[in-house]
Design a protein around this motif. Structure first.
Motif, PDB file in Angstrom:
ATOM      1  N   GLU A   1       0.824  -1.206   0.000  1.00 41.86           N
ATOM      2  CA  GLU A   1       0.000   0.000   0.000  1.00 41.86           C
ATOM      3  C   GLU A   1       0.859   1.258   0.000  1.00 41.86           C
ATOM      4  OE1 GLU A   1      -2.337  -0.431   3.505  1.00 41.86           O
ATOM      5  OE2 GLU A   1      -3.586  -2.008   2.648  1.00 41.86           O
ATOM      6  N   ALA A   2       2.068   1.156   0.525  1.00 39.22           N
ATOM      7  CA  ALA A   2       2.952   2.316   0.625  1.00 39.22           C
ATOM      8  C   ALA A   2       3.847   2.375  -0.613  1.00 39.22           C
ATOM      9  CB  ALA A   2       3.791   2.232   1.892  1.00 39.22           C
ATOM     10  N   ASP A   3       3.608   3.367  -1.454  1.00 40.90           N
ATOM     11  CA  ASP A   3       4.440   3.568  -2.634  1.00 40.90           C
ATOM     12  C   ASP A   3       5.020   4.980  -2.576  1.00 40.90           C
ATOM     13  OD1 ASP A   3       2.229   5.131  -3.148  1.00 40.90           O
ATOM     14  OD2 ASP A   3       1.759   4.228  -5.080  1.00 40.90           O
ATOM     15  N   TYR A   4       5.675   5.400  -3.643  1.00 37.56           N
ATOM     16  CA  TYR A   4       6.317   6.709  -3.674  1.00 37.56           C
ATOM     17  C   TYR A   4       5.318   7.831  -3.374  1.00 37.56           C
ATOM     18  CZ  TYR A   4       8.566  10.889  -5.482  1.00 37.56           C
ATOM     19  OH  TYR A   4       9.067  12.159  -5.603  1.00 37.56           O
ATOM     20  N   TYR A   5       4.169   7.807  -4.002  1.00 34.95           N
ATOM     21  CA  TYR A   5       3.201   8.888  -3.857  1.00 34.95           C
ATOM     22  C   TYR A   5       2.599   8.922  -2.462  1.00 34.95           C
ATOM     23  CZ  TYR A   5       3.922   9.039  -8.807  1.00 34.95           C
ATOM     24  OH  TYR A   5       4.526   9.126 -10.041  1.00 34.95           O
ATOM     25  N   PHE A   6       2.366   7.750  -1.884  1.00 33.31           N
ATOM     26  CA  PHE A   6       1.858   7.671  -0.519  1.00 33.31           C
ATOM     27  C   PHE A   6       2.869   8.277   0.449  1.00 33.31           C
ATOM     28  CE2 PHE A   6       1.792   5.394   3.517  1.00 33.31           C
ATOM     29  CZ  PHE A   6       0.486   5.591   3.918  1.00 33.31           C
ATOM     30  N   LEU A   7       4.139   7.862   0.328  1.00 34.22           N
ATOM     31  CA  LEU A   7       5.180   8.375   1.213  1.00 34.22           C
ATOM     32  C   LEU A   7       5.404   9.867   0.989  1.00 34.22           C
ATOM     33  CD1 LEU A   7       7.801   5.502   1.097  1.00 34.22           C
ATOM     34  CD2 LEU A   7       6.316   6.117   2.994  1.00 34.22           C
ATOM     35  N   CYS A   8       5.345  10.295  -0.250  1.00 32.52           N
ATOM     36  CA  CYS A   8       5.536  11.706  -0.578  1.00 32.52           C
ATOM     37  C   CYS A   8       4.486  12.565   0.139  1.00 32.52           C
ATOM     38  CB  CYS A   8       5.462  11.903  -2.084  1.00 32.52           C
ATOM     39  SG  CYS A   8       5.950  13.529  -2.634  1.00 32.52           S
ATOM     40  N   GLU A   9       3.254  12.141   0.077  1.00 34.18           N
ATOM     41  CA  GLU A   9       2.169  12.866   0.732  1.00 34.18           C
ATOM     42  C   GLU A   9       2.420  12.969   2.236  1.00 34.18           C
ATOM     43  OE1 GLU A   9      -2.387  11.800   1.827  1.00 34.18           O
ATOM     44  OE2 GLU A   9      -1.780  11.430  -0.251  1.00 34.18           O
ATOM     45  N   ARG A  10       2.803  11.855   2.855  1.00 28.94           N
ATOM     46  CA  ARG A  10       3.037  11.836   4.307  1.00 28.94           C
ATOM     47  C   ARG A  10       4.224  12.722   4.701  1.00 28.94           C
ATOM     48  NH1 ARG A  10      -1.462   9.949   6.627  1.00 28.94           N
ATOM     49  NH2 ARG A  10      -0.258  10.261   8.502  1.00 28.94           N
ATOM     50  N   LEU A  11       5.330  12.604   3.967  1.00 25.66           N
ATOM     51  CA  LEU A  11       6.538  13.342   4.329  1.00 25.66           C
ATOM     52  C   LEU A  11       6.391  14.844   4.080  1.00 25.66           C
ATOM     53  CD1 LEU A  11       9.340  10.902   3.152  1.00 25.66           C
ATOM     54  CD2 LEU A  11       8.431  11.241   5.441  1.00 25.66           C
ATOM     55  N   LEU A  12       5.689  15.219   3.028  1.00 29.06           N
ATOM     56  CA  LEU A  12       5.477  16.641   2.776  1.00 29.06           C
ATOM     57  C   LEU A  12       4.556  17.252   3.833  1.00 29.06           C
ATOM     58  CD1 LEU A  12       5.266  16.732  -1.109  1.00 29.06           C
ATOM     59  CD2 LEU A  12       7.227  17.200   0.371  1.00 29.06           C
ATOM     60  N   LYS A  13       3.602  16.478   4.301  1.00 27.53           N
ATOM     61  CA  LYS A  13       2.736  16.930   5.377  1.00 27.53           C
ATOM     62  C   LYS A  13       3.559  17.150   6.652  1.00 27.53           C
ATOM     63  CE  LYS A  13      -1.568  15.550   7.647  1.00 27.53           C
ATOM     64  NZ  LYS A  13      -2.597  14.500   7.736  1.00 27.53           N
ATOM     65  N   ILE A  14       4.467  16.242   6.929  1.00 24.92           N
ATOM     66  CA  ILE A  14       5.340  16.375   8.095  1.00 24.92           C
ATOM     67  C   ILE A  14       6.256  17.583   7.944  1.00 24.92           C
ATOM     68  CG2 ILE A  14       7.278  15.294   9.323  1.00 24.92           C
ATOM     69  CD1 ILE A  14       5.852  12.582   8.780  1.00 24.92           C
ATOM     70  N   ALA A  15       6.801  17.800   6.742  1.00 24.28           N
ATOM     71  CA  ALA A  15       7.687  18.948   6.502  1.00 24.28           C
ATOM     72  C   ALA A  15       6.953  20.260   6.770  1.00 24.28           C
ATOM     73  CB  ALA A  15       8.212  18.908   5.072  1.00 24.28           C
ATOM     74  N   ARG A  16       5.719  20.359   6.309  1.00 19.79           N
ATOM     75  CA  ARG A  16       4.935  21.566   6.557  1.00 19.79           C
ATOM     76  C   ARG A  16       4.663  21.742   8.040  1.00 19.79           C
ATOM     77  NH1 ARG A  16       1.832  19.243   2.955  1.00 19.79           N
ATOM     78  NH2 ARG A  16       2.337  19.579   0.786  1.00 19.79           N
ATOM     79  N   ARG A  17       4.460  20.616   8.724  1.00 23.64           N
ATOM     80  CA  ARG A  17       4.200  20.656  10.167  1.00 23.64           C
ATOM     81  C   ARG A  17       5.432  21.160  10.935  1.00 23.64           C
ATOM     82  NH1 ARG A  17       1.114  21.985  13.789  1.00 23.64           N
ATOM     83  NH2 ARG A  17       1.012  20.689  15.625  1.00 23.64           N
ATOM     84  N   ILE A  18       6.619  20.745  10.515  1.00 22.08           N
ATOM     85  CA  ILE A  18       7.853  21.230  11.146  1.00 22.08           C
ATOM     86  C   ILE A  18       7.936  22.745  10.985  1.00 22.08           C
ATOM     87  CG2 ILE A  18      10.374  21.264  10.994  1.00 22.08           C
ATOM     88  CD1 ILE A  18      10.220  18.304  10.118  1.00 22.08           C
ATOM     89  N   ASP A  19       7.673  23.212   9.785  1.00 17.54           N
ATOM     90  CA  ASP A  19       7.724  24.642   9.499  1.00 17.54           C
ATOM     91  C   ASP A  19       6.720  25.415  10.349  1.00 17.54           C
ATOM     92  OD1 ASP A  19       9.252  26.415   8.082  1.00 17.54           O
ATOM     93  OD2 ASP A  19       8.019  26.345   6.275  1.00 17.54           O
ATOM     94  N   GLU A  20       5.481  24.921  10.410  1.00 14.36           N
ATOM     95  CA  GLU A  20       4.440  25.580  11.201  1.00 14.36           C
ATOM     96  C   GLU A  20       4.814  25.615  12.674  1.00 14.36           C
ATOM     97  OE1 GLU A  20       0.894  23.371  10.509  1.00 14.36           O
ATOM     98  OE2 GLU A  20       0.773  23.956   8.398  1.00 14.36           O
ATOM     99  N   LYS A  21       5.326  24.506  13.170  1.00 18.02           N
ATOM    100  CA  LYS A  21       5.664  24.417  14.590  1.00 18.02           C
ATOM    101  C   LYS A  21       6.791  25.380  14.941  1.00 18.02           C
ATOM    102  CE  LYS A  21       6.491  21.177  18.242  1.00 18.02           C
ATOM    103  NZ  LYS A  21       6.809  19.842  18.634  1.00 18.02           N
ATOM    104  N   GLN A  22       7.766  25.513  14.067  1.00 18.57           N
ATOM    105  CA  GLN A  22       8.885  26.422  14.332  1.00 18.57           C
ATOM    106  C   GLN A  22       8.428  27.874  14.293  1.00 18.57           C
ATOM    107  OE1 GLN A  22      11.823  25.429  15.608  1.00 18.57           O
ATOM    108  NE2 GLN A  22      10.592  23.583  15.607  1.00 18.57           N
TER     109      GLN A  22
END
Length: 138
Positions: free
Chosen positions: A103-124
């Motif tokens: 179930e986990a492919d490039y696009y799935f992981l990309c979506e999750r990691l980009l969401k996390i990256a935005r969260r890091i930015d927001e939190k900082q």
């Protein structure tokens, strides 16, 4: 004329044990069902990433595939990830199960990691890097 090779530069990866230890000890964490991401300012004009995958995740080829996918997502989407951070991605069991079910492919992981990256930015932006606390995202 041959096309230019694209790859993640050595200086953009966490490679030394001391760097990993510093991120583990002093970093702030964001938790996701598939990753725990620990990050800390590094004082450099670019971000560096490290990937930690336990042996329980799967055989070597499965662990290496995850590492390659995470590095490729970071390489292609550097603009989304905040600059000046050491970021450590730790794969969780749920991701291992998704890999086994394919179930986990490039696009799935990309979506999750980009969401996390935005969260890091927001939190900082919100905390100004003054507090140390974990954050759960879904």
């Amino acid at each position: 004329m041959s096309p230019e090779r694209e790859f993640l530069k050595k200086e953009e990866r966490l490679r030394k044990k001391a760097d990993f230890d510093r991120v583990f000890r002093y970093g702030d964490a964001i938790q996701d069902p598939f990753f725990v991401v620990i990050y800390i300012k590094n004082g450099l004009p670019f971000s560096r990433i490290g990937i930690s995958v336990r042996k329980k995740f799967g055989k070597a080829h499965v662990r290496n595939r995850l590492r390659r996918l995470v590095k490729e997502i970071f390489r292609r989407h550097k603009a989304v990830f905040p600059k000046g951070y050491d970021i450590l991605f730790i794969a969780r069991k749920e991701l291992s199960d998704s890999f086994k079910r394919r179930e986990a492919d490039y696009y799935f992981l990309c979506e999750r990691l980009l969401k996390i990256a935005r969260r890091i930015d927001e939190k900082q932006e919100k905390n100004g890097n003054s507090e140390k606390s974990g954050t759960e995202i879904n």
